[in-house]
Design a protein around this motif. Structure first.
Motif, PDB file in Angstrom:
ATOM      1  N   GLN A 279       0.827  -1.198   0.000  1.00 30.85           N
ATOM      2  CA  GLN A 279       0.000   0.000   0.000  1.00 30.85           C
ATOM      3  C   GLN A 279       0.869   1.259   0.000  1.00 30.85           C
ATOM      4  N   ALA A 280       1.924   1.277   0.799  1.00 24.62           N
ATOM      5  CA  ALA A 280       2.822   2.439   0.860  1.00 24.62           C
ATOM      6  C   ALA A 280       3.526   2.657  -0.477  1.00 24.62           C
ATOM      7  N   LEU A 281       3.976   1.578  -1.106  1.00 31.09           N
ATOM      8  CA  LEU A 281       4.656   1.700  -2.403  1.00 31.09           C
ATOM      9  C   LEU A 281       3.687   2.167  -3.487  1.00 31.09           C
ATOM     10  N   ALA A 282       2.463   1.652  -3.479  1.00 30.51           N
ATOM     11  CA  ALA A 282       1.457   2.070  -4.461  1.00 30.51           C
ATOM     12  C   ALA A 282       1.095   3.543  -4.263  1.00 30.51           C
ATOM     13  N   HIS A 283       0.977   3.957  -3.009  1.00 33.74           N
ATOM     14  CA  HIS A 283       0.666   5.357  -2.703  1.00 33.74           C
ATOM     15  C   HIS A 283       1.801   6.267  -3.176  1.00 33.74           C
ATOM     16  N   ARG A 284       3.028   5.843  -2.969  1.00 36.07           N
ATOM     17  CA  ARG A 284       4.189   6.609  -3.421  1.00 36.07           C
ATOM     18  C   ARG A 284       4.164   6.768  -4.941  1.00 36.07           C
ATOM     19  N   GLU A 285       3.904   5.678  -5.652  1.00 36.51           N
ATOM     20  CA  GLU A 285       3.834   5.741  -7.117  1.00 36.51           C
ATOM     21  C   GLU A 285       2.749   6.708  -7.579  1.00 36.51           C
ATOM     22  N   LEU A 286       1.623   6.680  -6.898  1.00 37.40           N
ATOM     23  CA  LEU A 286       0.518   7.570  -7.245  1.00 37.40           C
ATOM     24  C   LEU A 286       0.904   9.036  -7.025  1.00 37.40           C
ATOM     25  N   LEU A 287       1.566   9.325  -5.917  1.00 40.56           N
ATOM     26  CA  LEU A 287       2.015  10.698  -5.650  1.00 40.56           C
ATOM     27  C   LEU A 287       2.998  11.185  -6.711  1.00 40.56           C
ATOM     28  N   LEU A 288       3.927  10.327  -7.104  1.00 43.51           N
ATOM     29  CA  LEU A 288       4.904  10.706  -8.128  1.00 43.51           C
ATOM     30  C   LEU A 288       4.223  10.929  -9.477  1.00 43.51           C
ATOM     31  N   GLU A 289       3.263  10.074  -9.800  1.00 43.08           N
ATOM     32  CA  GLU A 289       2.523  10.225 -11.056  1.00 43.08           C
ATOM     33  C   GLU A 289       1.706  11.519 -11.045  1.00 43.08           C
ATOM     34  N   ASN A 290       1.073  11.824  -9.910  1.00 44.01           N
ATOM     35  CA  ASN A 290       0.307  13.063  -9.791  1.00 44.01           C
ATOM     36  C   ASN A 290       1.202  14.289  -9.957  1.00 44.01           C
ATOM     37  N   ARG A 291       2.396  14.243  -9.388  1.00 43.32           N
ATOM     38  CA  ARG A 291       3.336  15.351  -9.527  1.00 43.32           C
ATOM     39  C   ARG A 291       3.713  15.545 -10.998  1.00 43.32           C
ATOM     40  N   GLN A 292       3.954  14.431 -11.673  1.00 44.80           N
ATOM     41  CA  GLN A 292       4.317  14.493 -13.085  1.00 44.80           C
ATOM     42  C   GLN A 292       3.168  15.087 -13.912  1.00 44.80           C
ATOM     43  N   LEU A 293       1.946  14.664 -13.632  1.00 45.75           N
ATOM     44  CA  LEU A 293       0.788  15.209 -14.347  1.00 45.75           C
ATOM     45  C   LEU A 293       0.585  16.692 -14.033  1.00 45.75           C
ATOM     46  N   ALA A 294       0.793  17.072 -12.774  1.00 46.15           N
ATOM     47  CA  ALA A 294       0.672  18.488 -12.401  1.00 46.15           C
ATOM     48  C   ALA A 294       1.712  19.328 -13.136  1.00 46.15           C
ATOM     49  N   ASN A 295       2.924  18.795 -13.283  1.00 46.29           N
ATOM     50  CA  ASN A 295       3.962  19.513 -14.030  1.00 46.29           C
ATOM     51  C   ASN A 295       3.573  19.686 -15.492  1.00 46.29           C
ATOM     52  N   LEU A 296       2.955  18.662 -16.080  1.00 48.24           N
ATOM     53  CA  LEU A 296       2.498  18.775 -17.469  1.00 48.24           C
ATOM     54  C   LEU A 296       1.417  19.850 -17.603  1.00 48.24           C
ATOM     55  N   VAL A 297       0.513  19.907 -16.640  1.00 48.97           N
ATOM     56  CA  VAL A 297      -0.539  20.929 -16.661  1.00 48.97           C
ATOM     57  C   VAL A 297       0.079  22.315 -16.499  1.00 48.97           C
ATOM     58  N   ARG A 298       1.018  22.468 -15.566  1.00 45.71           N
ATOM     59  CA  ARG A 298       1.701  23.753 -15.375  1.00 45.71           C
ATOM     60  C   ARG A 298       2.414  24.177 -16.659  1.00 45.71           C
ATOM     61  N   LEU A 299       3.006  23.216 -17.343  1.00 49.12           N
ATOM     62  CA  LEU A 299       3.696  23.494 -18.601  1.00 49.12           C
ATOM     63  C   LEU A 299       2.690  23.954 -19.668  1.00 49.12           C
ATOM     64  N   GLU A 300       1.580  23.247 -19.779  1.00 49.28           N
ATOM     65  CA  GLU A 300       0.539  23.606 -20.749  1.00 49.28           C
ATOM     66  C   GLU A 300      -0.065  24.981 -20.467  1.00 49.28           C
ATOM     67  N   MET A 301      -0.222  25.303 -19.191  1.00 51.79           N
ATOM     68  CA  MET A 301      -0.828  26.580 -18.799  1.00 51.79           C
ATOM     69  C   MET A 301       0.172  27.737 -18.910  1.00 51.79           C
ATOM     70  N   GLY A 302       1.425  27.435 -19.132  1.00 55.09           N
ATOM     71  CA  GLY A 302       2.434  28.482 -19.229  1.00 55.09           C
ATOM     72  C   GLY A 302       2.962  28.947 -17.891  1.00 55.09           C
ATOM     73  N   ASP A 303       2.641  28.200 -16.808  1.00 53.69           N
ATOM     74  CA  ASP A 303       3.110  28.574 -15.468  1.00 53.69           C
ATOM     75  C   ASP A 303       4.562  28.188 -15.236  1.00 53.69           C
ATOM     76  N   THR A 304       5.117  27.366 -16.103  1.00 51.32           N
ATOM     77  CA  THR A 304       6.511  26.952 -15.999  1.00 51.32           C
ATOM     78  C   THR A 304       7.028  26.673 -17.404  1.00 51.32           C
ATOM     79  N   THR A 305       8.321  26.416 -17.480  1.00 51.66           N
ATOM     80  CA  THR A 305       8.921  26.091 -18.776  1.00 51.66           C
ATOM     81  C   THR A 305       9.538  24.702 -18.707  1.00 51.66           C
ATOM     82  N   ALA A 306       9.773  24.139 -19.860  1.00 52.59           N
ATOM     83  CA  ALA A 306      10.417  22.819 -19.919  1.00 52.59           C
ATOM     84  C   ALA A 306      11.804  22.893 -19.290  1.00 52.59           C
ATOM     85  N   GLU A 307      12.485  24.021 -19.442  1.00 48.21           N
ATOM     86  CA  GLU A 307      13.819  24.189 -18.871  1.00 48.21           C
ATOM     87  C   GLU A 307      13.774  24.167 -17.339  1.00 48.21           C
ATOM     88  N   LYS A 308      12.771  24.841 -16.760  1.00 49.89           N
ATOM     89  CA  LYS A 308      12.635  24.845 -15.298  1.00 49.89           C
ATOM     90  C   LYS A 308      12.340  23.446 -14.774  1.00 49.89           C
TER      91      LYS A 308
END
Length: 188
Positions: A125-154
């Motif tokens: 359960q702890a490992l699955a939760h960790r994977e989910l958190l990392l995946e959510n962070r990655q998806l949030a970064n993609l959304v931030r990139l799409e919205m122009g809140d960050t750059t690929a370089e950052k």
């Protein structure tokens, strides 16, 4: 392969945990985790290992000489904040449990003696939760990139900084050169 670091000052407990983790299946939902385990009887040695290697999960005894489990997990979290954290204890100390949750954000408190099935379930359960958190962070970064809140370089700089802290900092010399070792910079 999920990498687990275990620290417990009792060698018999370490051997028992290693045996369970080697023989039992670690499954959560439809996901099965292959485990690689490193065990330490000294929290200081285990902490040194966190500087050299990455781990997906830390599991620590609560009562150990020199450094208790909360202190160890807090120090390990500072080095590897994305790793899951479990604490083992033969003592049902509610204050210790609350301290571990509040200071370290442990994923689970496991009592000694443990039930093998419940231990493997908690790890899965702890490992699955960790994977989910990392995946959510990655998806949030993609959304931030799409919205122009960050750059690929950052985003790339953040990724590199996690791998090698300090790699994105540049020490400039007075003449505009890059100083690789600030000790040798002429201070006159």
């Amino acid at each position: 392969m999920s990498r687990i670091l275990i620290v417990d000052d009792e060698e018999s407990i370490l051997k028992s945990l290693q045996r369970v983790l080697r023989l039992a299946s670690c499954t959560y939902g439809n996901k099965t985790f292959a485990l690689e385990v490193q065990a330490f009887s000294s929290p200081q040695e285990a902490l040194a290992a966190t500087h050299r290697e990455d781990f997906d999960l830390f599991m620590s005894d609560y009562r150990m000489p020199g450094m208790d489990g909360v202190e160890f997990l807090k120090a390990a979290k500072a080095i590897q904040p994305d790793a899951a954290r479990l604490i083992l204890s033969g003592y049902a100390d509610l204050n210790a449990l609350m301290r571990a949750v509040n200071e370290v954000g442990i994923d689970r408190f496991i009592g000694k003696p443990w039930n093998d099935y419940e231990l493997m379930s908690a790890i899965g359960q702890a490992l699955a939760h960790r994977e989910l958190l990392l995946e959510n962070r990655q998806l949030a970064n993609l959304v931030r990139l799409e919205m122009g809140d960050t750059t690929a370089e950052k985003l790339e700089a953040e990724r590199l900084e996690k791998i090698e802290p300090g790699i994105t900092e540049v020490n400039w010399g007075p003449d505009g050169s890059v100083v690789l070792d600030p000790e040798f910079l002429d201070k006159s």
